[in-house]
Design an enzyme around this catalytic site. Structure first.
Site, short mmCIF file in Angstrom:
data_model
loop_
_atom_site.label_atom_id
_atom_site.label_comp_id
_atom_site.label_asym_id
_atom_site.label_seq_id
_atom_site.Cartn_x
_atom_site.Cartn_y
_atom_site.Cartn_z
N SER A 139 16.58 -15.36 50.19
CA SER A 139 16.48 -16.66 49.54
C SER A 139 16.78 -17.78 50.54
O SER A 139 16.13 -17.87 51.57
CB SER A 139 17.40 -16.70 48.32
OG SER A 139 17.12 -17.79 47.49
N ASP A 197 8.72 -12.45 41.79
CA ASP A 197 9.81 -13.39 42.07
C ASP A 197 9.63 -14.61 41.17
O ASP A 197 8.64 -15.32 41.26
CB ASP A 197 9.77 -13.79 43.54
CG ASP A 197 10.94 -14.67 43.96
OD1 ASP A 197 11.69 -15.13 43.08
OD2 ASP A 197 11.09 -14.89 45.17
N HIS A 250 13.34 -11.32 42.82
CA HIS A 250 13.84 -12.14 43.93
C HIS A 250 14.91 -11.44 44.75
O HIS A 250 14.90 -11.50 45.97
CB HIS A 250 14.39 -13.45 43.36
CG HIS A 250 14.81 -14.44 44.40
ND1 HIS A 250 13.90 -15.05 45.26
CD2 HIS A 250 16.03 -14.93 44.74
CE1 HIS A 250 14.55 -15.88 46.07
NE2 HIS A 250 15.84 -15.82 45.78
#
Length: 456
Positions: free
Chosen positions: A258, A350, A385
């Protein structure tokens, strides 16, 4: 070995103790032919939040259930999913349902209770009823740190984090050799949850890497909130690794998830001694906060927050705030300056960022600039994610305290778990290839067998 059983029912979990990235084999014997049973796992995180999973099975004609070979008929998942009782762990019914499993005390294992119950039972009954007792139960331990792995708190200049080192005499099972290092070094970062997450670095060290779990805000004396970044902080972290006597001096790797992904990309772009970069569901331009690189500033792009909506149950899908693609392209970092090979991991489901689009932009950039090192995009259908080391509980939604909202991560437990298994092997091979095989410092170091079974 079972800790408690009745009516001749035996539940086995093999092995009873292992590293967290290793699978287990769950079997039940001594049942009646075609008997319906429920298998349940339960463990608590550092906050004492209980996570549970359950699945319904039917014994075969011999009164046996083999989770590795038989399909679940219902419960948390259906079908063949050998590690489903671990990958699909979710907060118990009496807990807030949007909680991410956090492991902060990596020096202690996760303690998992595995039980088998008569009949197809609901999760509410399993967690609430005091009269419901298992036919058999087992206590299973899952370790992040292998025997002899060292955890060293780091306060080096402004750098804050923890260094994890493989044990002296680390055993390479492919060849009967032992080694005391130096080991390939990695800088490991996560995202906007902040603080210090060490579980991935602990597992890297258990597999022969020296890994620095690096904090960059909301930890120790670092800023409490995200601020503009200075590459000097990350250069100092690399300097710390490169100077350490247990770390190979011929170049380091970095990995980020991320927000940590675009920080890893920044490190690979601007720090020459970073020679291998893994970016997991991240951007290739600064996001949220810009990056200062000596006398130049690289601004962050903005997402279109007007597109953001909360679902009826209060869940935010941040990927809906799609940034302007042309604007992002203009802000992509000058990747052609990098000395690093890139491995880009993408979950196609995601729901936090538009990771597939960002990966395609990066691939187009590499191609158009005739990038001289290797780059590879690995996409995982059905993964979300938070792609972490194997058998971390799949998190679809969690409450992110930095924005005070329930944020959707996406993915489905089965596909996400399979992704994590494959990605973890690819990441380790990638780092070993670029940090050791291509830059061998001495003839004593050899590539490890993957996976390496622990001796716990």
């Amino acid at each position: 070995m079972n800790s408690d059983s009745k009516e001749g029912v035996i539940l086995s979990v093999d092995p009873l103790s292992c590293l967290h990235d290793e699978p287990v084999h769950i079997k039940v014997s001594g049942l009646k032919p075609n008997q319906d049973v429920t298998l349940r796992t339960s463990m608590r995180d550092v906050r004492n939040v209980q996570f549970v999973s359950y699945a319904h099975y039917r014994a075969n004609g011999n009164g046996e259930v083999n989770v590795n070979e038989m399909k679940s008929l219902g419960g948390q998942y259906k079908g063949l999913f050998p590690m489903g009782l671990f990958g699909s762990l979710v907060p118990a019914p009496n807990e807030y349902k949007y909680i991410r499993f956090y492991k902060r005390d990596v020096e202690n294992p996760n303690i998992v209770t595995v039980g088998v119950y008569d009949g197809h039972v609901s999760i509410e009954a399993l967690c609430v009823s005091e009269e419901l007792k298992p036919l058999s139960s087992v206590i299973h331990e899952r370790h992040y740190m292998g025997p002899g792995v060292q955890r060293i708190p780091v306060r080096y200049g402004k750098v804050r984090g923890s260094l994890f080192l493989p044990p002296d005499g680390w055993l390479n099972v492919r060849k009967p050799l032992q080694g005391d290092g130096p080991f390939p070094g990695i800088v490991d970062m996560f995202g906007t949850s902040g603080g210090l997450l060490e579980f991935r670095s602990a597992q890297f060290a258990s597999r022969g890497f020296a890994s620095l779990a690096l904090a960059f805000f909301n930890y120790d004396d670092l800023p409490k909130f995200l601020e503009e970044f200075d590459i000097a902080y990350f250069e100092e972290a690399v300097e710390y690794l490169q100077k350490h006597e247990k770390v190979l001096h011929s170049g380091v790797g970095c990995i980020g998830t991320s927000k940590g992904g675009d920080l890893a990309v920044s490190m690979a772009t601007f720090i020459p001694s970073v020679v291998a970069c893994v970016a997991i569901n991240g951007y290739f331009a600064p996001v949220e906060r810009g990056m200062k690189v000596r006398d130049q500033f690289y601004p962050a792009f903005a997402t279109n927050n007007d597109l953001l909506r909360l679902s009826d149950d209060g869940i935010l899908m941040a990927s809906a705030a799609r940034p302007d693609i042309k604007a992002v392209e203009k802000l992509i970092l000058p990747l052609e300056k990098s000395n690093a090979a890139f491995l880009i991991l993408v979950g196609t489901d995601d729901r936090d960022i538009t990771s597939e689009i960002q990966a395609q932009l990066a691939r187009r950039y590499f191609s158009s600039h005739d990038y001289k090192y290797s780059y590879h995009v690995e996409s995982y259908p059905g993964a979300g994610h938070l792609i972490e080391p194997p058998y971390s509980p799949h998190c679809y939604v969690y409450f992110l305290h930095t924005i005070m909202l329930n944020l959707c991560m996406g993915g489905t437990a089965k596909y996400h778990t399979e992704c994590q298994v494959d990605a973890w092997e690819k990441v380790r091979r990638f780092f070993w290839h670029h940090l050791v095989e291509k830059r061998k410092a001495n003839d004593e170091i050899r590539s490890p067998t993957i996976p390496v079974k622990s001796q716990l």
